[in-house]
Design a protein around this motif. Structure first.
Motif, PDB file in Angstrom:
ATOM      1  N   LEU A  56     -18.402 -47.978  32.433  1.00 39.84           N
ATOM      2  CA  LEU A  56     -17.918 -46.272  32.375  1.00 39.84           C
ATOM      3  C   LEU A  56     -18.152 -45.456  33.957  1.00 39.84           C
ATOM      4  O   LEU A  56     -19.484 -45.604  34.234  1.00 39.84           O
ATOM      5  CB  LEU A  56     -18.787 -45.770  31.235  1.00 39.84           C
ATOM      6  CG  LEU A  56     -18.394 -44.077  30.974  1.00 39.84           C
ATOM      7  CD1 LEU A  56     -18.240 -43.923  29.358  1.00 39.84           C
ATOM      8  CD2 LEU A  56     -19.239 -43.292  31.371  1.00 39.84           C
ATOM      9  N   ILE A  57     -17.088 -44.493  34.319  1.00 33.21           N
ATOM     10  CA  ILE A  57     -17.697 -43.591  35.176  1.00 33.21           C
ATOM     11  C   ILE A  57     -17.214 -42.162  34.643  1.00 33.21           C
ATOM     12  O   ILE A  57     -16.423 -42.454  34.069  1.00 33.21           O
ATOM     13  CB  ILE A  57     -17.042 -44.002  36.548  1.00 33.21           C
ATOM     14  CG1 ILE A  57     -15.712 -44.134  36.502  1.00 33.21           C
ATOM     15  CG2 ILE A  57     -17.674 -45.097  37.342  1.00 33.21           C
ATOM     16  CD1 ILE A  57     -15.016 -44.284  37.812  1.00 33.21           C
ATOM     17  N   ASP A  58     -18.004 -41.241  35.177  1.00 33.27           N
ATOM     18  CA  ASP A  58     -17.713 -39.731  34.939  1.00 33.27           C
ATOM     19  C   ASP A  58     -16.802 -39.333  35.670  1.00 33.27           C
ATOM     20  O   ASP A  58     -17.439 -39.066  37.041  1.00 33.27           O
ATOM     21  CB  ASP A  58     -18.941 -39.340  34.611  1.00 33.27           C
ATOM     22  CG  ASP A  58     -18.804 -37.798  34.357  1.00 33.27           C
ATOM     23  OD1 ASP A  58     -19.522 -37.308  33.322  1.00 33.27           O
ATOM     24  OD2 ASP A  58     -18.552 -36.961  35.347  1.00 33.27           O
ATOM     25  N   VAL A  59     -15.634 -38.703  35.890  1.00 37.96           N
ATOM     26  CA  VAL A  59     -15.069 -38.230  36.683  1.00 37.96           C
ATOM     27  C   VAL A  59     -14.646 -36.698  36.406  1.00 37.96           C
ATOM     28  O   VAL A  59     -14.094 -36.398  35.275  1.00 37.96           O
ATOM     29  CB  VAL A  59     -13.786 -39.178  37.050  1.00 37.96           C
ATOM     30  CG1 VAL A  59     -12.740 -38.444  38.209  1.00 37.96           C
ATOM     31  CG2 VAL A  59     -14.013 -40.412  37.185  1.00 37.96           C
ATOM     32  N   ASP A  60     -15.005 -35.738  37.444  1.00 36.89           N
ATOM     33  CA  ASP A  60     -14.359 -34.475  37.025  1.00 36.89           C
ATOM     34  C   ASP A  60     -12.902 -34.345  37.738  1.00 36.89           C
ATOM     35  O   ASP A  60     -12.652 -34.590  38.899  1.00 36.89           O
ATOM     36  CB  ASP A  60     -15.126 -33.620  37.852  1.00 36.89           C
ATOM     37  CG  ASP A  60     -16.553 -33.482  37.268  1.00 36.89           C
ATOM     38  OD1 ASP A  60     -16.619 -33.556  35.869  1.00 36.89           O
ATOM     39  OD2 ASP A  60     -17.441 -33.236  37.634  1.00 36.89           O
ATOM     40  N   MET A  61     -11.995 -33.655  36.875  1.00 28.92           N
ATOM     41  CA  MET A  61     -10.607 -33.522  37.444  1.00 28.92           C
ATOM     42  C   MET A  61     -10.065 -32.304  37.213  1.00 28.92           C
ATOM     43  O   MET A  61     -10.252 -31.935  35.946  1.00 28.92           O
ATOM     44  CB  MET A  61      -9.674 -34.629  36.853  1.00 28.92           C
ATOM     45  CG  MET A  61     -10.023 -36.197  37.133  1.00 28.92           C
ATOM     46  SD  MET A  61      -8.630 -37.124  36.626  1.00 28.92           S
ATOM     47  CE  MET A  61      -9.417 -38.770  36.319  1.00 28.92           C
ATOM     48  N   PHE A  62      -9.117 -31.713  38.087  1.00 26.12           N
ATOM     49  CA  PHE A  62      -8.535 -30.410  37.579  1.00 26.12           C
ATOM     50  C   PHE A  62      -7.093 -31.081  37.040  1.00 26.12           C
ATOM     51  O   PHE A  62      -6.406 -31.714  37.654  1.00 26.12           O
ATOM     52  CB  PHE A  62      -8.459 -29.431  38.886  1.00 26.12           C
ATOM     53  CG  PHE A  62      -9.518 -28.199  39.065  1.00 26.12           C
ATOM     54  CD1 PHE A  62     -10.517 -28.743  39.164  1.00 26.12           C
ATOM     55  CD2 PHE A  62      -9.124 -27.083  38.377  1.00 26.12           C
ATOM     56  CE1 PHE A  62     -11.741 -27.965  39.355  1.00 26.12           C
ATOM     57  CE2 PHE A  62     -10.010 -26.350  38.519  1.00 26.12           C
ATOM     58  CZ  PHE A  62     -11.384 -26.564  39.065  1.00 26.12           C
ATOM     59  N   LEU A  63      -6.615 -30.357  36.063  1.00 19.06           N
ATOM     60  CA  LEU A  63      -5.252 -30.692  35.832  1.00 19.06           C
ATOM     61  C   LEU A  63      -4.408 -29.200  35.806  1.00 19.06           C
ATOM     62  O   LEU A  63      -4.659 -28.239  35.058  1.00 19.06           O
ATOM     63  CB  LEU A  63      -5.204 -31.033  34.290  1.00 19.06           C
ATOM     64  CG  LEU A  63      -3.940 -31.245  33.459  1.00 19.06           C
ATOM     65  CD1 LEU A  63      -3.033 -32.070  34.555  1.00 19.06           C
ATOM     66  CD2 LEU A  63      -4.022 -31.438  32.148  1.00 19.06           C
ATOM     67  N   ASP A  64      -3.352 -29.241  36.640  1.00 20.92           N
ATOM     68  CA  ASP A  64      -2.396 -28.039  36.650  1.00 20.92           C
ATOM     69  C   ASP A  64      -1.079 -28.646  35.906  1.00 20.92           C
ATOM     70  O   ASP A  64      -0.265 -29.067  36.636  1.00 20.92           O
ATOM     71  CB  ASP A  64      -2.176 -27.822  38.476  1.00 20.92           C
ATOM     72  CG  ASP A  64      -1.311 -26.527  38.591  1.00 20.92           C
ATOM     73  OD1 ASP A  64      -1.036 -25.828  37.779  1.00 20.92           O
ATOM     74  OD2 ASP A  64      -0.886 -26.381  39.398  1.00 20.92           O
ATOM     75  N   GLU A  65      -1.200 -28.023  34.545  1.00 25.22           N
ATOM     76  CA  GLU A  65       0.056 -28.356  33.764  1.00 25.22           C
ATOM     77  C   GLU A  65       1.142 -27.613  34.543  1.00 25.22           C
ATOM     78  O   GLU A  65       2.355 -27.921  34.196  1.00 25.22           O
ATOM     79  CB  GLU A  65      -0.260 -27.914  32.306  1.00 25.22           C
ATOM     80  CG  GLU A  65      -1.278 -28.781  31.887  1.00 25.22           C
ATOM     81  CD  GLU A  65      -1.629 -28.856  30.463  1.00 25.22           C
ATOM     82  OE1 GLU A  65      -1.404 -29.796  29.577  1.00 25.22           O
ATOM     83  OE2 GLU A  65      -2.280 -27.533  30.148  1.00 25.22           O
ATOM     84  N   ALA A  66       1.230 -26.362  35.230  1.00 26.83           N
ATOM     85  CA  ALA A  66       2.288 -25.722  35.604  1.00 26.83           C
ATOM     86  C   ALA A  66       3.006 -26.431  36.917  1.00 26.83           C
ATOM     87  O   ALA A  66       3.982 -26.400  36.779  1.00 26.83           O
ATOM     88  CB  ALA A  66       1.815 -24.266  36.189  1.00 26.83           C
ATOM     89  N   ALA A  67       2.210 -27.303  37.630  1.00 23.10           N
ATOM     90  CA  ALA A  67       2.859 -28.211  38.457  1.00 23.10           C
ATOM     91  C   ALA A  67       3.895 -29.256  37.811  1.00 23.10           C
ATOM     92  O   ALA A  67       3.674 -29.561  36.609  1.00 23.10           O
ATOM     93  CB  ALA A  67       1.946 -28.773  39.322  1.00 23.10           C
ATOM     94  N   ASP A  68       4.746 -29.518  38.510  1.00 23.12           N
ATOM     95  CA  ASP A  68       5.883 -30.583  38.130  1.00 23.12           C
ATOM     96  C   ASP A  68       5.046 -31.748  37.468  1.00 23.12           C
ATOM     97  O   ASP A  68       4.610 -32.505  38.149  1.00 23.12           O
ATOM     98  CB  ASP A  68       6.438 -31.026  39.284  1.00 23.12           C
ATOM     99  CG  ASP A  68       8.025 -31.508  39.016  1.00 23.12           C
ATOM    100  OD1 ASP A  68       8.369 -31.232  37.812  1.00 23.12           O
ATOM    101  OD2 ASP A  68       8.519 -32.196  39.626  1.00 23.12           O
ATOM    102  N   GLY A  69       5.372 -32.009  36.210  1.00 23.95           N
ATOM    103  CA  GLY A  69       4.840 -33.165  35.569  1.00 23.95           C
ATOM    104  C   GLY A  69       3.273 -33.106  35.305  1.00 23.95           C
ATOM    105  O   GLY A  69       2.576 -34.123  34.775  1.00 23.95           O
ATOM    106  N   GLY A  70       2.688 -32.041  35.703  1.00 24.69           N
ATOM    107  CA  GLY A  70       1.033 -31.873  35.533  1.00 24.69           C
ATOM    108  C   GLY A  70       0.495 -32.634  36.782  1.00 24.69           C
ATOM    109  O   GLY A  70       0.398 -33.731  36.919  1.00 24.69           O
ATOM    110  N   ARG A  71       0.017 -32.000  37.444  1.00 24.84           N
ATOM    111  CA  ARG A  71      -0.910 -32.312  38.903  1.00 24.84           C
ATOM    112  C   ARG A  71      -2.235 -32.655  38.499  1.00 24.84           C
ATOM    113  O   ARG A  71      -2.983 -31.667  37.875  1.00 24.84           O
ATOM    114  CB  ARG A  71      -0.674 -31.562  40.056  1.00 24.84           C
ATOM    115  CG  ARG A  71      -1.304 -32.117  41.307  1.00 24.84           C
ATOM    116  CD  ARG A  71      -1.032 -31.169  42.348  1.00 24.84           C
ATOM    117  NE  ARG A  71      -2.022 -31.119  43.396  1.00 24.84           N
ATOM    118  CZ  ARG A  71      -2.166 -31.993  44.186  1.00 24.84           C
ATOM    119  NH1 ARG A  71      -1.418 -33.314  44.159  1.00 24.84           N
ATOM    120  NH2 ARG A  71      -3.170 -31.971  45.022  1.00 24.84           N
ATOM    121  N   VAL A  72      -2.983 -33.644  38.842  1.00 24.38           N
ATOM    122  CA  VAL A  72      -4.205 -33.953  38.741  1.00 24.38           C
ATOM    123  C   VAL A  72      -5.032 -34.129  39.988  1.00 24.38           C
ATOM    124  O   VAL A  72      -4.366 -34.679  40.851  1.00 24.38           O
ATOM    125  CB  VAL A  72      -4.424 -35.468  37.856  1.00 24.38           C
ATOM    126  CG1 VAL A  72      -5.718 -36.074  37.993  1.00 24.38           C
ATOM    127  CG2 VAL A  72      -4.095 -35.111  36.368  1.00 24.38           C
TER     128      VAL A  72
END
Ligand SMILES: NC(=O)CC[C@H](N)C(=O)O
Length: 369
Positions: free
Chosen positions: A278-294
């Motif tokens: 397991l690795i712990d990863v921090d990600m931003f999710l921009d749901e407004a961007a086309d298809g949801g940008r990670v």
């Protein structure tokens, strides 16, 4: 692989290195043995005999500090004596020592121990935000454009596109040195960040010790990516939560969310990093961007502060680890978790030492809350 019954021990054994404050991991590995109908033991190695975890395992072992020349021989002696099937550390410095500064990780593996982790290159990159950004760009995974604090041209380029900039310690962990500033005030923030930044000892503090990134759109999530323990790089699970509150660099409250938006990035990272465990990863999710940008902002190559939120919602990575390490059959239920479950951390404390008493007593039990 070993079945944990080789000479020196007939008890199925898992070692958690530098468990520190993460007592719940000891509990959950014990639960994993129990749920698989096994009488196993969880051994905790610690450098500080009065730390919360030192006396909390079924067996506790004091280890020299990882910087001590005696650390490597002591670790290999422990492996030869206790014959663990699985060794996992939850300390970033110990992981760097095992996988980058020495070949102790490889030596343990050649003794038949499963040592979850990422490749040497990704282990190094996890401690250096500039290297991490480069590694992620190379595999096409979204990450903020990252420049060093002495790159005036790069900072001007970011400022032209983003009204607010993020300044962070390049070699820091969690949110160390983090400042969110209007682009016009970036110089002040840089000076403060450089003054407090961890750095390589061979050079004076400089803008090389901090990084600047644009402010990201979207909401921060924590995502655990699990790679196959026997086939590094093969993705086994993606477990996600939306961060509701942070405290001391860790998620303090979070709500579980569906893993789907993160699966593409997780697959690419698992493959490139040769991930096992397991690795712990921090990600931003921009749901407004086309298809949801990670956008990936940090990788901790170990169980991190976000895992409890998916475990309490039903996921069970320790059960996967124990089943894989001891060749026990397991269905896929370990990766299922309830969506929308909110959990919050709370204070807990235990008596760990008495003046003059040398070794920690092993409680073999749960923390008193
Ligand atoms: N300390 C860590 O494990 C890093 C923080 C972790 N990513 C969290 O959100 O909790």
């Amino acid at each position: 692989m070993t079945d944990g019954t080789a000479a020196g021990s007939d008890i199925p054994t898992v070692v958690i290195g530098s468990a520190g404050r993460r007592l719940y991991l000891v509990d959950w590995f014990r639960d994993a043995f129990a749920s698989l109908g096994m009488q196993g033991r969880v051994v905790v190695t610690e450098n500080d005999p009065s730390s919360a975890a030192a006396g909390y395992g079924d067996l506790g072992r004091l280890m020299p500090r990882y910087t001590d020349p005696d650390y490597g021989p002591a670790l290999l002696d422990l492996v030869d004596e206790l014959r663990p099937a699985l060794f996992l550390s939850v300390n970033d410095y110990e992981l760097m020592h095992l996988h980058v500064d020495t070949d102790l990780g490889t030596q343990m593996r050649s003794r038949g121990v499963l040592v979850p982790g990422v490749s040497r290159a990704w282990q190094s990159a996890s401690a250096d935000k500039l290297m991490m950004a480069t590694a992620l760009e190379r595999i096409g995974v979204g990450t903020p454009e990252t420049v060093t604090g002495d790159d005036a041209g790069g900072i001007a380029r970011l400022a032209a596109r983003s009204e607010q900039l993020v300044v962070k310690h390049r070699l820091g962990s969690g949110s160390s040195g983090l400042a969110l500033v209007p682009a016009a005030r970036v110089d002040e923030a840089l000076a403060a960040a450089v003054a407090g930044a961890p750095r390589r000892e061979d050079r004076p503090p400089s803008g090389q010790d901090v990084v600047v990134q644009p402010r990201l759109r979207g909401i921060e999530h924590g995502v655990d990516i699990v790679g196959d323990l026997h086939a590094p790089g093969d993705l086994r699970a993606v477990l996600a939560r939306r961060k509701e509150r942070m405290r001391a660099g860790e998620t303090d409250k979070a709500m579980t969310v569906p893993p789907e938006p993160f699966v593409g990035a997780a697959t690419a990272i698992a493959r490139a990093a040769e991930l096992s465990g397991l690795i712990d990863v921090d990600m931003f999710l921009d749901e407004a961007a086309d298809g949801g940008r990670v956008c990936v902002i940090d990788i901790n190559p170990r169980f991190g502060g976000g895992y409890p939120f998916v475990h309490l919602a039903g996921a069970d990575v320790p059960r996967y680890c124990v089943a894989a390490a001891f060749a026990r059959p397991l269905d896929g239920g370990w990766r299922d978790y309830e969506i929308g479950a909110v959990s919050a951390k709370y204070e807990s404390v235990r008596l760990t030492a008495r003046e003059g008493s040398a070794a920690p007593a092993c409680s073999g039990g749960r923390a008193v809350r």
